[in-house]
Design an enzyme around this catalytic site. Structure first.
Site, PDB file in Angstrom:
ATOM      1  NE  ARG A  73      -3.466   0.611   2.333  1.00 25.51           N
ATOM      2  CZ  ARG A  73      -4.576   0.670   1.700  1.00 25.51           C
ATOM      3  NH1 ARG A  73      -5.417  -0.261   1.253  1.00 25.51           N
ATOM      4  NH2 ARG A  73      -5.227   1.999   1.590  1.00 25.51           N
ATOM      5  NE  ARG A 101      -8.586   0.621  -3.795  1.00 18.31           N
ATOM      6  CZ  ARG A 101      -8.704  -0.833  -3.927  1.00 18.31           C
ATOM      7  NH1 ARG A 101      -8.769  -1.437  -2.773  1.00 18.31           N
ATOM      8  NH2 ARG A 101      -8.932  -1.387  -4.845  1.00 18.31           N
ATOM      9  CG  LEU A 144      -5.472   8.713   0.502  1.00 18.15           C
ATOM     10  CD1 LEU A 144      -5.625  10.101   0.215  1.00 18.15           C
ATOM     11  CD2 LEU A 144      -5.012   8.118  -0.924  1.00 18.15           C
ATOM     12  CG  ASN A 148     -13.562  11.833   1.977  1.00 17.25           C
ATOM     13  OD1 ASN A 148     -14.034  11.586   0.848  1.00 17.25           O
ATOM     14  ND2 ASN A 148     -14.147  11.072   3.006  1.00 17.25           N
ATOM     15  CB  THR A 149     -18.100  14.086  -0.697  1.00 14.90           C
ATOM     16  OG1 THR A 149     -17.479  12.864  -1.547  1.00 14.90           O
ATOM     17  CG2 THR A 149     -17.452  15.425  -1.490  1.00 14.90           C
ATOM     18  CG  HIS A 150     -18.994   9.958   4.703  1.00 15.09           C
ATOM     19  ND1 HIS A 150     -18.578   8.671   4.317  1.00 15.09           N
ATOM     20  CD2 HIS A 150     -19.827   9.663   5.709  1.00 15.09           C
ATOM     21  CE1 HIS A 150     -19.096   7.654   5.251  1.00 15.09           C
ATOM     22  NE2 HIS A 150     -19.845   8.406   6.124  1.00 15.09           N
ATOM     23  CB  SER A 167     -20.139  15.138   6.182  1.00 10.21           C
ATOM     24  OG  SER A 167     -21.232  14.660   7.046  1.00 10.21           O
ATOM     25  CG  ASP A 203      -8.394  12.843  10.754  1.00 14.14           C
ATOM     26  OD1 ASP A 203      -8.936  12.960  11.714  1.00 14.14           O
ATOM     27  OD2 ASP A 203      -8.882  11.806  10.103  1.00 14.14           O
ATOM     28  N   GLY A 241      -7.673   9.363  10.480  1.00 13.72           N
ATOM     29  CA  GLY A 241      -8.569   8.334  10.702  1.00 13.72           C
ATOM     30  C   GLY A 241      -9.504   7.992   9.399  1.00 13.72           C
ATOM     31  CG  ASP A 262     -15.105   8.779   6.475  1.00 14.49           C
ATOM     32  OD1 ASP A 262     -15.807   7.624   6.094  1.00 14.49           O
ATOM     33  OD2 ASP A 262     -14.757   9.339   5.249  1.00 14.49           O
TER      34      ASP A 262
HETATM   35  C1  GRF Z   1     -20.563   9.663  -2.811  1.00 21.11           C
HETATM   36  O1  GRF Z   1     -21.614   9.487  -2.053  1.00 21.11           O
HETATM   37  C2  GRF Z   1     -19.133   9.518  -1.796  1.00 21.11           C
HETATM   38  O2  GRF Z   1     -19.475  10.576  -0.890  1.00 21.11           O
HETATM   39  C3  GRF Z   1     -19.344   8.112  -1.557  1.00 21.11           C
HETATM   40  O3  GRF Z   1     -19.333   7.464  -2.745  1.00 21.11           O
HETATM   41  C4  GRF Z   1     -20.250   8.209  -3.394  1.00 21.11           C
HETATM   42  C5  GRF Z   1     -19.592   8.390  -4.705  1.00 21.11           C
HETATM   43  O4  GRF Z   1     -20.428   9.070  -5.703  1.00 21.11           O
HETATM   44  N1  GRF Z   1     -17.813   8.013  -0.983  1.00 21.11           N
HETATM   45  P1  GRF Z   1     -19.986   9.416  -7.081  1.00 21.11           P
HETATM   46  O5  GRF Z   1     -18.549   8.474  -7.728  1.00 21.11           O
HETATM   47  O6  GRF Z   1     -19.367  11.011  -7.043  1.00 21.11           O
HETATM   48  O7  GRF Z   1     -21.205   9.382  -7.980  1.00 21.11           O
END
Ligand code: GRF
Length: 197
Positions: A64, A90, A92, A106-108, A135, A140, A142, A144
């Site tokens: 990795r 993944r 990192l 990062n989007t979650h 969110s 960081d 951890g 999310d």
């Molecule tokens: C998004 O909801 C992202 O937050 C999550 O996986 C989804 C990916 O959606 N980790 P896309 O690939 O942007 O359509």
């Protein structure tokens, strides 16, 4: 503001950012799109907008850390001001996060710190939650767990499936992402300050 976006799948959030950045008034540009999965459908969005792409497949590396080094090397070639993980599935390696932080967000698809990890939507449904959210965080070391940039509540309705709920979450993620990148570009959001708090 120059942005590198990393994806693993459909890249709907990436497409929204590409569309926003196509407006000359928007002060950010996606300079490259990277993925760990050469078959990621989202690469077509980068191609549609003439944005260069790079692939660094985990399976091509013994460890990795070696994969992380190769990914970091690719990212650094574009010298971005910001790296956005959006549907990048993944974790990192720590040295990669350390090299990029705090300019790594990062989007979650959940209301962090609720339901972190790779199955936030499924976990919220499984928990019988009546609401979840979207969110945006600073990455960081951890899972999310970094400082929250923005988050918004989304109702879970009876009969929701993982797909229907996720499709309702994504537009909110996209809005939070577009706004955050704008705020960073305009200096209204300082990731260094946020990370110190
Ligand atoms: C998004 O909801 C992202 O937050 C999550 O996986 C989804 C990916 O959606 N980790 P896309 O690939 O942007 O359509």
């Amino acid at each position: 503001l120059s942005v590198v976006v990393l994806i693993s799948g459909g890249g709907s959030n990436l497409r929204a950012l590409l569309e926003a950045a196509a407006d000359a008034e928007y002060p950010a540009r996606v300079v490259a799109v990277g993925t760990d999965r050469p078959e990621a459908e989202g690469l077509t969005h980068a191609e549609d907008f003439g944005v260069p792409t790079f692939e660094v497949a985990l399976s091509s590396f013994e460890t990795r850390d070696a994969w992380g080094d190769a990914l970091l090397e690719q990212i650094r070639q574009w010298n971005p001001d910001l790296v956005v993980l959006s549907g990048f599935m993944r974790l990192l390696p720590a040295h990669v996060v350390d090299a990029l932080a705090p300019h790594l967000i990062n989007t979650h698809p959940a209301y962090l710190p609720e339901f972190p990890g790779a199955h936030g939507v499924r976990d919220a449904l499984a928990a019988g939650a009546t609401q979840t959210g979207a969110s945006l965080i600073v990455v960081d070391n951890g899972v999310d767990s970094g400082p929250i940039i923005a988050r918004e509540r989304i109702a879970i309705v009876p009969g929701d499936t993982e797909t229907s709920l996720h499709e309702r979450i994504k537009p909110v993620e996209r809005r939070l992402l577009i706004q955050a990148v704008l705020d960073i570009a305009n200096g209204n959001l300082d990731l260094k300050e946020l990370s110190k708090a």
